[in-house]
Design a protein around this motif. Sequence first.
Motif, mmCIF file in Angstrom:
data_model
loop_
_atom_site.group_PDB
_atom_site.id
_atom_site.type_symbol
_atom_site.label_atom_id
_atom_site.label_comp_id
_atom_site.label_asym_id
_atom_site.label_seq_id
_atom_site.Cartn_x
_atom_site.Cartn_y
_atom_site.Cartn_z
ATOM 1 N N GLY A 17 13.306 -0.303 5.193
ATOM 2 C CA GLY A 17 12.669 -0.272 3.880
ATOM 3 C C GLY A 17 11.598 0.763 3.683
ATOM 4 N N ARG A 18 10.958 1.195 4.730
ATOM 5 C CA ARG A 18 9.836 2.119 4.562
ATOM 6 C C ARG A 18 10.209 3.500 5.056
ATOM 7 N NH1 ARG A 18 6.149 2.780 9.127
ATOM 8 N NH2 ARG A 18 4.439 2.765 7.678
ATOM 9 N N GLU A 19 9.538 4.491 4.503
ATOM 10 C CA GLU A 19 9.712 5.882 4.911
ATOM 11 C C GLU A 19 8.768 6.139 6.080
ATOM 12 O OE1 GLU A 19 11.462 9.324 4.969
ATOM 13 O OE2 GLU A 19 11.819 8.119 3.183
ATOM 14 N N TRP A 20 9.288 6.598 7.211
ATOM 15 C CA TRP A 20 8.467 6.795 8.391
ATOM 16 C C TRP A 20 7.803 8.160 8.425
ATOM 17 C CZ3 TRP A 20 6.817 3.103 11.518
ATOM 18 C CH2 TRP A 20 7.469 1.877 11.462
ATOM 19 N N GLU A 21 8.305 9.124 7.654
ATOM 20 C CA GLU A 21 7.696 10.443 7.623
ATOM 21 C C GLU A 21 6.493 10.417 6.696
ATOM 22 O OE1 GLU A 21 10.622 13.191 6.346
ATOM 23 O OE2 GLU A 21 12.083 12.508 7.809
ATOM 24 N N ARG A 22 5.469 11.152 7.047
ATOM 25 C CA ARG A 22 4.289 11.233 6.175
ATOM 26 C C ARG A 22 4.534 12.290 5.125
ATOM 27 N NH1 ARG A 22 -1.457 10.394 8.852
ATOM 28 N NH2 ARG A 22 -1.738 8.981 7.141
ATOM 29 N N ARG A 23 4.407 11.913 3.871
ATOM 30 C CA ARG A 23 4.598 12.837 2.761
ATOM 31 C C ARG A 23 3.319 13.012 1.965
ATOM 32 N NH1 ARG A 23 10.326 11.317 -0.051
ATOM 33 N NH2 ARG A 23 11.630 11.768 1.720
ATOM 34 N N GLY A 24 2.212 12.973 2.584
ATOM 35 C CA GLY A 24 0.947 13.115 1.863
ATOM 36 C C GLY A 24 -0.027 12.046 2.291
ATOM 37 N N GLU A 25 -0.992 11.825 1.464
ATOM 38 C CA GLU A 25 -2.035 10.855 1.754
ATOM 39 C C GLU A 25 -1.510 9.431 1.617
ATOM 40 O OE1 GLU A 25 -5.275 11.364 2.716
ATOM 41 O OE2 GLU A 25 -4.587 13.408 3.003
ATOM 42 N N PRO A 26 -1.785 8.560 2.581
ATOM 43 C CA PRO A 26 -1.390 7.160 2.425
ATOM 44 C C PRO A 26 -2.250 6.479 1.364
ATOM 45 C CG PRO A 26 -2.666 7.431 4.415
ATOM 46 C CD PRO A 26 -2.437 8.809 3.843
ATOM 47 N N THR A 34 0.800 -1.222 0.000
ATOM 48 C CA THR A 34 0.000 0.000 0.000
ATOM 49 C C THR A 34 0.833 1.273 0.000
ATOM 50 O OG1 THR A 34 -0.213 -0.050 2.403
ATOM 51 C CG2 THR A 34 -1.974 -1.087 1.096
ATOM 52 N N ARG A 35 2.132 1.173 0.130
ATOM 53 C CA ARG A 35 3.004 2.365 0.093
ATOM 54 C C ARG A 35 3.204 2.829 -1.335
ATOM 55 N NH1 ARG A 35 4.409 4.942 4.570
ATOM 56 N NH2 ARG A 35 3.907 3.560 6.248
ATOM 57 N N ARG A 36 3.323 4.166 -1.497
ATOM 58 C CA ARG A 36 3.693 4.716 -2.797
ATOM 59 C C ARG A 36 5.182 4.479 -3.019
ATOM 60 N NH1 ARG A 36 1.252 9.265 -0.548
ATOM 61 N NH2 ARG A 36 3.287 10.264 -0.596
ATOM 62 N N GLU A 37 5.611 4.569 -4.275
ATOM 63 C CA GLU A 37 7.018 4.323 -4.603
ATOM 64 C C GLU A 37 7.949 5.302 -3.899
ATOM 65 O OE1 GLU A 37 8.591 1.930 -6.230
ATOM 66 O OE2 GLU A 37 6.771 0.853 -6.741
ATOM 67 N N ASP A 38 7.509 6.540 -3.693
ATOM 68 C CA ASP A 38 8.384 7.514 -3.044
ATOM 69 C C ASP A 38 8.493 7.289 -1.538
ATOM 70 O OD1 ASP A 38 5.773 8.339 -2.506
ATOM 71 O OD2 ASP A 38 6.309 10.458 -2.472
ATOM 72 N N GLN A 39 7.724 6.378 -0.981
ATOM 73 C CA GLN A 39 7.791 6.062 0.441
ATOM 74 C C GLN A 39 8.581 4.779 0.709
ATOM 75 O OE1 GLN A 39 3.569 5.889 1.216
ATOM 76 N NE2 GLN A 39 3.611 7.917 2.150
ATOM 77 N N VAL A 40 9.188 4.214 -0.338
ATOM 78 C CA VAL A 40 9.948 2.973 -0.209
ATOM 79 C C VAL A 40 11.422 3.316 -0.392
ATOM 80 C CG1 VAL A 40 10.332 0.686 -1.191
ATOM 81 C CG2 VAL A 40 8.029 1.614 -1.071
#
Length: 121
Positions: A54-63, A21-27
């Motif tokens: 592996g995952r980005e912990w900061e929120r960069r927008g809508e999940p 469910t993560r976007r590519e920019d959150q990986v």
Amino acid sequence: MPILAVLTLAVMVVALIDAITRREDQVKHLPKFAWVFFIVLLPLVGSILWFAIGREWERRGEPMSFGDPRRWQRDAEPAPVPRAFDARTTEQQIADLEREVYLADLEEQVRRRRAEGDAPA
């Protein structure tokens, strides 16, 4: 011992859902499909590494969510109106098309004859 297996399975399922469910920019560090493959191939190690690096912990927008996001909106647009249903049978539609082709052929013959009649002799 079965508790460890159930725990490993639960961690793997949560990691897979999170990775998918993560976007590519959150990986981070690997493409998303590589992380999913790694989590499935080595469930416990892959899941731990996914959550650790592996995952980005900061929120960069809508999940990202499953399904169509419009279903979560309360003021959604009305559903589109479907096209009118053609109640004619297939045979009737074919007959209509054949009639149109026949009429187009007759019109072409009339144009050709008029063009021949207008030409100097």
